[in-house]
Motif scaffolding. Structure first.
Motif, short mmCIF file in Angstrom:
data_model
loop_
_atom_site.label_atom_id
_atom_site.label_comp_id
_atom_site.label_asym_id
_atom_site.label_seq_id
_atom_site.Cartn_x
_atom_site.Cartn_y
_atom_site.Cartn_z
N GLU A 1 0.83 -1.21 0.00
CA GLU A 1 0.00 0.00 0.00
C GLU A 1 0.86 1.26 0.00
O GLU A 1 0.56 2.23 -0.70
N HIS A 2 1.92 1.23 0.80
CA HIS A 2 2.81 2.39 0.85
C HIS A 2 3.45 2.66 -0.50
O HIS A 2 3.49 3.80 -0.96
N SER A 3 3.95 1.62 -1.16
CA SER A 3 4.60 1.80 -2.46
C SER A 3 3.61 2.32 -3.50
O SER A 3 3.95 3.22 -4.28
N GLU A 4 2.39 1.78 -3.49
CA GLU A 4 1.39 2.23 -4.46
C GLU A 4 1.01 3.69 -4.24
O GLU A 4 0.90 4.47 -5.19
N ARG A 5 0.84 4.08 -2.97
CA ARG A 5 0.41 5.45 -2.69
C ARG A 5 1.55 6.44 -2.92
O ARG A 5 1.31 7.57 -3.37
N ILE A 6 2.79 6.04 -2.60
CA ILE A 6 3.92 6.93 -2.87
C ILE A 6 4.03 7.20 -4.37
O ILE A 6 4.23 8.35 -4.80
N GLU A 7 3.89 6.16 -5.17
CA GLU A 7 3.96 6.34 -6.62
C GLU A 7 2.82 7.22 -7.12
O GLU A 7 3.01 8.09 -7.97
N ALA A 8 1.62 7.01 -6.56
CA ALA A 8 0.47 7.84 -6.94
C ALA A 8 0.68 9.29 -6.52
O ALA A 8 0.29 10.21 -7.24
N ALA A 9 1.31 9.50 -5.36
CA ALA A 9 1.55 10.88 -4.89
C ALA A 9 2.50 11.62 -5.82
O ALA A 9 2.26 12.77 -6.17
N TYR A 10 3.58 10.98 -6.23
CA TYR A 10 4.56 11.63 -7.10
C TYR A 10 4.03 11.79 -8.53
O TYR A 10 4.53 12.59 -9.30
N ASN A 11 3.01 10.98 -8.89
CA ASN A 11 2.40 11.11 -10.21
C ASN A 11 1.24 12.11 -10.22
O ASN A 11 0.77 12.49 -11.30
N ALA A 12 0.75 12.49 -9.04
CA ALA A 12 -0.45 13.34 -8.95
C ALA A 12 -0.19 14.71 -9.57
O ALA A 12 0.87 15.30 -9.36
N LYS A 13 -1.16 15.21 -10.29
CA LYS A 13 -1.06 16.52 -10.91
C LYS A 13 -2.02 17.54 -10.29
O LYS A 13 -1.84 18.74 -10.46
#
Length: 239
Positions: free
Chosen positions: A65-77
């Motif tokens: 969950e942490h890896s998925e959310r970290i990646e989503a955070a850095y991809n968020a626009k």
């Protein structure tokens, strides 16, 4: 006196000229942008990443969950993409579109020093600590002396830092922040080469690799607990 309209030579009565009516130009219609559609900044993404790291450390998120959310955070626009990432974390305040109060704004840090990629200590010592800029490669040579490399407050300019060590009748001491990955190892000949390896929870955290040799000397590399790195060049994600 004859007041009837005069005729021209061809017998036609001239039509009086009238000015055309000017219609007002339509004003452009603008619709305010919804808060969720506002563009997120690097600071906003980093703030969410910090909250996710804390939640992972407290056991609120699994590694996946942490890896998925970290990646989503850095991809968020947009803010709308950031908000759901911390909404189910009761211990933390969800991401807000409002600016923090002035009392929470930290003063700007002084600029980091530009240093040489090589450190040499011969019958003496060399030390590097504080806010300095570290690139992708660093070389440390200790001959009948000692070299101290402290990366806990350094500004990483590369996602990977390779430290090459040569210690002859001397020692090299390396400290890294607790939230970076530390790997590597070397050869100890009548000496010791100790790298306390660790893998950071953040898959995009910088990686420090130590290699080399110690002859009648020693090299020790380890994380410094309680010191976290906050300035680095993140690995760019594929869009």
């Amino acid at each position: 006196m004859d007041n009837s309209p005069s005729q021209d030579d061809q017998g036609q009565v001239p039509v009086p000229m009238t000015k055309p009516e000017l219609k007002p130009e339509p004003r452009p219609h603008t619709t305010p942008v919804a808060e969720a559609e506002l563009r997120a900044s690097d600071a906003d993404r980093e703030r969410v990443a910090d909250l996710l790291r804390d939640a992972y450390a407290e056991g609120r998120l699994t590694m996946e969950e942490h890896s998925e959310r970290i990646e989503a955070a850095y991809n968020a626009k947009t803010f709308g993409e950031l908000a759901p990432l911390t909404r189910d974390l009761p211990a933390h305040r969800p991401i807000s579109m409002e600016k923090p109060p002035l009392a929470d704004v930290r003063p700007p840090l002084p600029p980091a020093r530009q240093e040489s990629p090589s450190m040499v200590a011969i019958f003496g010592g060399a030390s590097r600590k504080g806010r300095w800029r570290v690139g992708s490669h660093l070389r440390a040579v200790a001959v009948f002396g000692g070299v101290e490399i402290d990366l806990t407050d350094a500004v990483f300019e590369s996602p990977e830092v390779v430290i090459e060590v040569a210690a002859v009748f001397g020692g090299v001491d390396i400290k890294v922040p607790e939230n970076v990955s530390l790997h590597g190892g070397g050869v100890g000949i009548f000496g010791g080469f100790d790298v306390k390896e660790q893998t950071a929870a953040d898959p995009y955290a910088p990686v420090v690799r130590v290699k080399g040799a110690a002859v009648f000397g020693g090299c020790e590399a380890k994380p410094r607990r309680g010191k976290k790195l906050r300035e680095w060049v993140r690995k760019q994600l594929d869009q």
